[in-house]
Design a protein around this motif. Structure first.
Motif, mmCIF file in Angstrom:
data_model
loop_
_atom_site.group_PDB
_atom_site.id
_atom_site.type_symbol
_atom_site.label_atom_id
_atom_site.label_comp_id
_atom_site.label_asym_id
_atom_site.label_seq_id
_atom_site.Cartn_x
_atom_site.Cartn_y
_atom_site.Cartn_z
ATOM 1 N N TYR A 117 8.039 -10.173 -1.614
ATOM 2 C CA TYR A 117 7.087 -9.369 -2.290
ATOM 3 C C TYR A 117 5.774 -9.692 -2.077
ATOM 4 C CZ TYR A 117 5.119 -6.757 -6.294
ATOM 5 O OH TYR A 117 4.337 -5.853 -7.243
ATOM 6 N N ASN A 118 5.254 -10.800 -2.280
ATOM 7 C CA ASN A 118 3.862 -11.237 -2.030
ATOM 8 C C ASN A 118 3.527 -11.245 -0.314
ATOM 9 O OD1 ASN A 118 3.404 -11.870 -4.822
ATOM 10 N ND2 ASN A 118 4.182 -13.745 -4.467
ATOM 11 N N THR A 119 4.299 -11.691 0.490
ATOM 12 C CA THR A 119 3.979 -11.489 1.725
ATOM 13 C C THR A 119 3.822 -10.333 2.384
ATOM 14 O OG1 THR A 119 5.397 -13.743 2.113
ATOM 15 C CG2 THR A 119 5.035 -12.238 4.171
ATOM 16 N N ILE A 120 4.747 -9.256 2.033
ATOM 17 C CA ILE A 120 4.750 -7.886 2.398
ATOM 18 C C ILE A 120 3.687 -7.230 2.121
ATOM 19 C CG2 ILE A 120 7.097 -7.914 3.067
ATOM 20 C CD1 ILE A 120 7.419 -5.796 0.664
ATOM 21 N N ALA A 121 2.980 -7.719 0.931
ATOM 22 C CA ALA A 121 1.690 -7.097 0.309
ATOM 23 C C ALA A 121 0.720 -6.674 1.508
ATOM 24 C CB ALA A 121 1.041 -7.664 -0.888
ATOM 25 N N ASN A 122 0.557 -7.814 2.421
ATOM 26 C CA ASN A 122 -0.445 -7.746 3.426
ATOM 27 C C ASN A 122 0.214 -8.124 4.883
ATOM 28 O OD1 ASN A 122 -2.860 -7.398 1.768
ATOM 29 N ND2 ASN A 122 -2.253 -9.222 0.816
ATOM 30 N N ASP A 123 1.227 -8.580 5.160
ATOM 31 C CA ASP A 123 1.850 -8.889 6.490
ATOM 32 C C ASP A 123 2.604 -7.696 7.060
ATOM 33 O OD1 ASP A 123 3.668 -9.854 8.496
ATOM 34 O OD2 ASP A 123 3.345 -11.751 7.829
ATOM 35 N N LYS A 124 1.807 -7.083 7.989
ATOM 36 C CA LYS A 124 2.451 -5.834 8.451
ATOM 37 C C LYS A 124 3.780 -5.936 9.038
ATOM 38 C CE LYS A 124 1.193 -1.658 11.170
ATOM 39 N NZ LYS A 124 0.158 -1.304 12.320
ATOM 40 N N ASP A 125 3.975 -6.906 9.829
ATOM 41 C CA ASP A 125 5.376 -7.016 10.320
ATOM 42 C C ASP A 125 6.471 -7.212 9.392
ATOM 43 O OD1 ASP A 125 4.183 -6.908 12.930
ATOM 44 O OD2 ASP A 125 4.228 -8.928 13.152
ATOM 45 N N GLN A 126 6.178 -7.933 8.269
ATOM 46 C CA GLN A 126 7.456 -8.235 7.548
ATOM 47 C C GLN A 126 7.453 -6.829 6.615
ATOM 48 O OE1 GLN A 126 8.179 -11.905 5.524
ATOM 49 N NE2 GLN A 126 7.824 -13.026 7.024
ATOM 50 N N ALA A 127 6.223 -6.218 6.363
ATOM 51 C CA ALA A 127 6.473 -4.981 5.522
ATOM 52 C C ALA A 127 7.176 -3.867 6.206
ATOM 53 C CB ALA A 127 4.938 -4.566 5.264
ATOM 54 N N GLY A 145 6.147 -1.919 -5.147
ATOM 55 C CA GLY A 145 5.266 -2.950 -4.692
ATOM 56 C C GLY A 145 4.046 -3.126 -5.437
ATOM 57 N N LEU A 146 3.161 -4.127 -4.993
ATOM 58 C CA LEU A 146 2.025 -4.482 -5.647
ATOM 59 C C LEU A 146 0.897 -3.571 -5.477
ATOM 60 C CD1 LEU A 146 0.523 -6.785 -7.357
ATOM 61 C CD2 LEU A 146 -0.183 -7.795 -5.060
ATOM 62 N N ALA A 147 0.379 -2.985 -6.799
ATOM 63 C CA ALA A 147 -0.501 -1.867 -6.728
ATOM 64 C C ALA A 147 -1.722 -2.337 -6.011
ATOM 65 C CB ALA A 147 -1.220 -1.555 -8.295
ATOM 66 N N GLY A 148 -2.241 -1.376 -5.111
ATOM 67 C CA GLY A 148 -3.267 -1.452 -4.269
ATOM 68 C C GLY A 148 -3.055 -2.334 -2.667
ATOM 69 N N SER A 149 -1.823 -2.549 -2.654
ATOM 70 C CA SER A 149 -1.356 -3.536 -1.283
ATOM 71 C C SER A 149 -0.944 -2.405 -0.248
ATOM 72 C CB SER A 149 -0.064 -4.153 -1.687
ATOM 73 O OG SER A 149 1.077 -3.346 -2.113
ATOM 74 N N ASN A 150 -1.183 -3.184 1.077
ATOM 75 C CA ASN A 150 -0.906 -2.169 2.289
ATOM 76 C C ASN A 150 0.558 -1.772 2.520
ATOM 77 O OD1 ASN A 150 -3.750 -2.499 2.977
ATOM 78 N ND2 ASN A 150 -3.325 -4.612 4.104
ATOM 79 N N VAL A 151 1.556 -2.568 1.916
ATOM 80 C CA VAL A 151 2.904 -2.062 2.179
ATOM 81 C C VAL A 151 3.024 -0.893 1.533
ATOM 82 C CG1 VAL A 151 3.836 -3.243 -0.174
ATOM 83 C CG2 VAL A 151 5.366 -2.892 1.856
ATOM 84 N N LEU A 152 2.532 -0.434 0.346
ATOM 85 C CA LEU A 152 2.756 1.087 0.022
ATOM 86 C C LEU A 152 2.156 2.157 0.878
ATOM 87 C CD1 LEU A 152 1.934 0.261 -3.694
ATOM 88 C CD2 LEU A 152 4.152 0.250 -2.780
ATOM 89 N N LYS A 153 1.013 1.914 1.472
ATOM 90 C CA LYS A 153 0.404 2.829 2.390
ATOM 91 C C LYS A 153 1.567 2.994 3.466
ATOM 92 C CE LYS A 153 -4.158 1.421 1.260
ATOM 93 N NZ LYS A 153 -5.368 0.721 1.637
ATOM 94 N N LEU A 154 2.023 1.862 4.263
ATOM 95 C CA LEU A 154 2.769 1.672 5.043
ATOM 96 C C LEU A 154 3.991 2.571 5.100
ATOM 97 C CD1 LEU A 154 2.385 -1.823 6.526
ATOM 98 C CD2 LEU A 154 1.804 0.201 7.725
ATOM 99 N N ALA A 155 4.524 2.180 3.717
ATOM 100 C CA ALA A 155 5.826 2.982 3.268
ATOM 101 C C ALA A 155 5.778 4.582 2.954
ATOM 102 C CB ALA A 155 6.323 2.437 1.918
ATOM 103 N N GLN A 156 4.685 4.948 2.710
ATOM 104 C CA GLN A 156 4.301 6.527 2.656
ATOM 105 C C GLN A 156 4.099 6.973 3.971
ATOM 106 O OE1 GLN A 156 0.644 6.278 -0.066
ATOM 107 N NE2 GLN A 156 1.884 7.850 -1.312
ATOM 108 N N GLU A 157 3.467 6.184 4.871
ATOM 109 C CA GLU A 157 3.264 6.827 6.017
ATOM 110 C C GLU A 157 4.663 7.055 6.712
ATOM 111 O OE1 GLU A 157 0.960 3.910 8.045
ATOM 112 O OE2 GLU A 157 -0.960 4.362 7.180
#
Length: 255
Positions: A117-127, A145-157
């Protein structure tokens, strides 16, 4: 002010004779349950019992997918190849879907656990590897996912529905990240304090960071860890305080 919010907890984490948390009591309080899939915790018998109890309480089910780290309770970061992570996610969701079907319920969302959970918040490859695993098995599943994290943006995309999550019993940095469990004060145990922090979250849109600064957090769901000491009392207090303030506790997945 938020008028409706989801309250979730990590459950199904017992293993054999090792019992963790009080799933039955927690399931009478929360609106969503992140159920272990066997990789960081949980055995088939215990997971099935938790799913049956969730179904009886009309609680929404999510797959709590993890690194394959039973000994470390999924809290150790692992350097796995992307295709391994994707396959592991598919495997875990599939296992929980089978048990959920037997319990008369279904899996509606996915929430990664611990270090993953914590890693994919900012690790693009694992996310992306986690996202691809979800899409491969069911594109209708929601990613928590964690509020404000990049993984949520990637998932939406990539077309996934998302839910931003805040943690009731964890301290935050002034950047909106969770304070590492290795640091003092990272886990909160005072039920009254936790409840007031969550009231601040829904009324003011943020909480006080570990260094005393107001930190904006926009969340659709609040997590109370089921393995924390006093978890039941904490969840009860959060629910009570929010409801007294006019906030409805309801799953983010509803008719």
């Amino acid at each position: 002010m938020i008028k409706t919010i989801d309250l979730n907890s990590d459950l199904g984490e017992g293993f054999g004779q090792w019992r963790m948390g009080n799933d039955k009591e927690i399931l009478g309080i929360v609106s969503s349950a992140n159920v272990a899939c066997g990789f960081h915790a949980g055995d088939p018998v215990g997971i099935l019992q938790t799913l049956k109890s969730a179904q009886e309480n009309n609680v929404t089910i999510g797959a709590h997918v993890s690194y394959p780290d039973l000994v470390g309770f999924g809290r150790r970061k692992m350097d796995l190849a992307s295709h391994e992570i994707t396959a592991d996610v598919i495997y875990q969701i599939g296992a929980l879907q089978g048990l959920a079907a037997a319990a008369g319920t279904k899996v509606s969302y996915v929430k990664p656990h611990g270090a993953l959970y914590n890693t994919i918040a900012n690790d693009k490859d694992q996310a992306i590897a986690v996202i691809e695993g979800i899409l491969a098995i069911d594109a209708n599943l929601v990613l928590v996912g964690l509020a404000g994290s990049n993984v949520l943006k990637l998932a939406q995309e990539r077309g996934l529905k998302i839910v931003a999550e805040a943690f009731a019993d964890r301290a935050y940095t002034s950047q909106g990240e969770l304070v590492s469990r290795r640091e003092a004060g990272s886990v909160l145990h005072d039920a009254d304090l936790v409840a007031q922090r969550m009231l601040q979250l829904v009324t003011e849109g943020g909480v006080e960071s570990i260094d005393g600064k107001f930190t904006p957090i926009q969340a659709d769901s609040i997590c109370v860890h089921g393995d924390s000491p006093g978890a039941v009392e904490m969840a009860k207090q959060v629910r009570t305080v929010l409801q007294q303030a006019g906030v409805t506790i309801r799953s983010f997945i509803h008719p």
